[in-house]
Design a protein around this motif. Structure first.
Motif, PDB file in Angstrom:
ATOM      1  N   UNK A   1       0.796  -1.233   0.000  1.00  0.00           N
ATOM      2  CA  UNK A   1       0.000   0.000   0.000  1.00  0.00           C
ATOM      3  C   UNK A   1       0.823   1.275   0.000  1.00  0.00           C
ATOM      4  N   UNK A   2       2.144   1.148  -0.055  1.00  0.00           N
ATOM      5  CA  UNK A   2       2.988   2.331  -0.095  1.00  0.00           C
ATOM      6  C   UNK A   2       3.709   2.585   1.218  1.00  0.00           C
ATOM      7  N   UNK A   3       4.808   3.358   1.136  1.00  0.00           N
ATOM      8  CA  UNK A   3       5.678   3.572   2.285  1.00  0.00           C
ATOM      9  C   UNK A   3       4.963   4.247   3.448  1.00  0.00           C
ATOM     10  N   UNK A   4       4.106   5.226   3.175  1.00  0.00           N
ATOM     11  CA  UNK A   4       3.436   5.944   4.256  1.00  0.00           C
ATOM     12  C   UNK A   4       2.505   5.011   5.037  1.00  0.00           C
ATOM     13  N   UNK A   5       1.823   4.113   4.331  1.00  0.00           N
ATOM     14  CA  UNK A   5       0.975   3.139   5.014  1.00  0.00           C
ATOM     15  C   UNK A   5       1.825   2.198   5.866  1.00  0.00           C
ATOM     16  N   UNK A   6       2.996   1.818   5.334  1.00  0.00           N
ATOM     17  CA  UNK A   6       3.899   0.963   6.100  1.00  0.00           C
ATOM     18  C   UNK A   6       4.408   1.656   7.351  1.00  0.00           C
TER      19      UNK A   6
ATOM     20  N   UNK B   1      12.374   0.832   9.753  1.00  0.00           N
ATOM     21  CA  UNK B   1      12.042   2.249   9.605  1.00  0.00           C
ATOM     22  C   UNK B   1      12.931   2.904   8.547  1.00  0.00           C
ATOM     23  N   UNK B   2      14.214   2.540   8.534  1.00  0.00           N
ATOM     24  CA  UNK B   2      15.137   3.091   7.539  1.00  0.00           C
ATOM     25  C   UNK B   2      14.666   2.752   6.130  1.00  0.00           C
ATOM     26  N   UNK B   3      14.304   1.494   5.927  1.00  0.00           N
ATOM     27  CA  UNK B   3      13.855   1.074   4.593  1.00  0.00           C
ATOM     28  C   UNK B   3      12.601   1.824   4.157  1.00  0.00           C
ATOM     29  N   UNK B   4      11.630   1.924   5.062  1.00  0.00           N
ATOM     30  CA  UNK B   4      10.376   2.579   4.699  1.00  0.00           C
ATOM     31  C   UNK B   4      10.556   4.081   4.482  1.00  0.00           C
ATOM     32  N   UNK B   5      11.417   4.709   5.278  1.00  0.00           N
ATOM     33  CA  UNK B   5      11.681   6.136   5.065  1.00  0.00           C
ATOM     34  C   UNK B   5      12.408   6.361   3.734  1.00  0.00           C
TER      35      UNK B   5
ATOM     36  N   UNK C   1      12.078   4.461   1.135  1.00  0.00           N
ATOM     37  CA  UNK C   1      11.047   4.213   0.127  1.00  0.00           C
ATOM     38  C   UNK C   1      10.139   5.438  -0.039  1.00  0.00           C
ATOM     39  N   UNK C   2       9.986   6.209   1.065  1.00  0.00           N
ATOM     40  CA  UNK C   2       9.176   7.425   1.022  1.00  0.00           C
ATOM     41  C   UNK C   2       9.955   8.632   0.515  1.00  0.00           C
ATOM     42  N   UNK C   3      11.244   8.448   0.194  1.00  0.00           N
ATOM     43  CA  UNK C   3      12.056   9.530  -0.342  1.00  0.00           C
ATOM     44  C   UNK C   3      12.830  10.321   0.692  1.00  0.00           C
ATOM     45  N   UNK C   4      12.824   9.895   1.939  1.00  0.00           N
ATOM     46  CA  UNK C   4      13.525  10.612   3.009  1.00  0.00           C
ATOM     47  C   UNK C   4      14.905   9.982   3.202  1.00  0.00           C
ATOM     48  N   UNK C   5      15.773  10.199   2.239  1.00  0.00           N
ATOM     49  CA  UNK C   5      17.056   9.491   2.210  1.00  0.00           C
ATOM     50  C   UNK C   5      17.997   9.888   3.339  1.00  0.00           C
TER      51      UNK C   5
ATOM     52  N   UNK D   1      19.193   6.244  10.074  1.00  0.00           N
ATOM     53  CA  UNK D   1      18.584   5.075  10.707  1.00  0.00           C
ATOM     54  C   UNK D   1      19.314   3.782  10.361  1.00  0.00           C
ATOM     55  N   UNK D   2      19.787   3.657   9.116  1.00  0.00           N
ATOM     56  CA  UNK D   2      20.569   2.479   8.745  1.00  0.00           C
ATOM     57  C   UNK D   2      21.832   2.386   9.606  1.00  0.00           C
ATOM     58  N   UNK D   3      22.509   3.518   9.783  1.00  0.00           N
ATOM     59  CA  UNK D   3      23.732   3.521  10.587  1.00  0.00           C
ATOM     60  C   UNK D   3      23.430   3.179  12.040  1.00  0.00           C
TER      61      UNK D   3
END
Length: 394
Positions: free
Chosen positions: A310-315, A333-337, A339-343, A349-351
């Motif tokens: 359903x998209x990153x925001x729904x996730x 959270x890192x992956x979904x952010x 995916x939402x374009x918040x690189x 978050x990945x670090x």
């Protein structure tokens, strides 16, 4: 040792001493029959321990109880029939059943079995149950005290044994192939021996996961997430067997957690490419699994699946309902952010997730993800251009 009449805790101590002696002697004098050698030496150790008791009264009582148990075992135990009532189970699986004692809670029985029979360390068991190591050590000690003096002659719950086997499989899936293979071997025996749909679900789940193992690690030992795996390396025969077992189990309309997890794994295995994955149906299975288990880890996995369907925001909205301390939540959270374009936030978050990773391959993978997005804390670099879901999730 148990069949000879030794108390479980005393037998455990004696066998450990025999194993230490084997490590010292076998390189110089390898025995013709290792199993028989271990039983003989362990039994001698046990007898010595009984004889060296400080109190003559205690020694005589122990000898009398030992003789009684031996006589009962000889009189009542048919070597071809295990205490679980199933033909052909080996000693390892029988001990799994006996450790799942009905006097213990499922969590205590699982912890005791993993430590005493499964060979896992207290730290590994604590990590699997998401509790501190000291807490798990106390749980195991209480379990041993609870069954001290009780005869381990009645089989425990099949569901507890299945849970233990899956935890052992997970430890092997993260690195030790022999451990995973042994768990599958025992799961096959369990499936053949008992009429239990969750035993079928367990075996199916193991086979489907294990079929992906050849593609799970790169040549340099690096972790390859599911989305990036070379699916031509997957074991098609293992997948077909797992799917067949699952279909027969689901036909009985008695859904359990292992069947639901196997259904999710089967949907991943059925997709020829990651783009063909049926995320909507996977979310539906996670809904069923969450209703069965109320597990925070399942809720985390479901949030990732919702993000795909359903998209990153729904996730992210689904992820907001998951507690902060659930393992791999930060990586999700890192992956979904991302995916939402918040690189920028995703890189941070990945670090952060890398610092709390449970294994070196997982840590290196998360550092590469952070570096790919320009994360300042990452010490690894990568030329990857696409995001990957955190390994261990969905």
């Amino acid at each position: 040792m148990r069949r000879r009449g030794a108390d479980f805790a005393d037998a455990e101590d004696a066998v450990q001493e025999a194993l230490v002696q084997a490590l010292e002697r076998w390189p110089r004098e390898p025995p013709r029959d290792p199993a028989a050698w271990l039983v003989t030496v362990a039994w001698r150790r046990h007898v010595d321990a009984v004889r060296s008791a400080s109190s003559r009264r205690r020694r005589e009582d122990a000898d009398q109880a030992l003789s009684t148990r031996q006589a009962e075992d000889r009189a009542h135990t048919d070597p071809g029939v295990t205490t679980s009532g199933a033909q052909g189970l080996d000693d390892t699986l029988e001990l799994f059943f006996l450790c799942a004692h009905r006097a213990l809670s499922p969590s205590a029985a699982a912890a005791l079995t993993l430590r005493a029979v499964g060979g896992l360390t207290t730290r590994q068991i604590a990590a699997a149950h998401m509790v501190p190591e000291a807490t798990m050590a106390q749980r195991i000690s209480r379990a041993k005290r609870t069954i001290a003096g009780r005869r381990l002659d009645a089989p425990g719950d099949v569901s507890t044994v299945a849970q233990v086997l899956y935890l052992i499989f997970n430890e092997g899936y993260r690195g030790e192939v022999d451990l995973a293979s042994e768990a599958i071997r025992l799961a096959r025996q369990l499936h053949r021996a008992v009429d239990h749909h969750e035993a079928a679900g367990l075996l199916s789940l193991m086979l489907l996961h294990h079929a992906r193992r050849p593609a799970r690690f790169a040549a340099d030992g690096g972790l390859v997430p599911l989305a990036d795996q070379d699916r031509s390396l997957w074991d098609a025969r293992g997948i077909a067997e797992g799917v067949g077992i699952l279909q027969r189990a689901l036909a009985h309309d008695s859904l359990g957690p292992f069947q639901a997890q196997a259904a999710i794994a089967a949907l991943h295995a059925d997709a020829r490419t990651v783009e063909e994955t049926d995320w909507v149906q996977i979310v539906g299975w996670y809904d069923d699994l969450l209703a069965l288990t109320e597990s925070p880890v399942v809720a985390l996995n479901r949030a990732i699946a919702v993000g795909e369907a359903d998209g990153a925001l729904a996730g992210l909205a689904a992820l907001a309902e998951v507690a902060e301390d659930v393992p791999r939540r930060t990586a999700a959270a890192a992956y979904l952010h991302e995916k939402a374009g918040r690189t920028e936030l995703a890189a941070e978050l990945y670090a952060r997730a890398a610092r709390n990773a449970g294994s070196l391959p997982e840590r290196e993978h998360l550092l590469r993800q952070a570096a790919r997005l320009g994360g300042g804390d990452a010490r690894a670099t990568s030329d990857r251009r696409t995001a990957t879901r955190p390994d261990g999730v969905v």
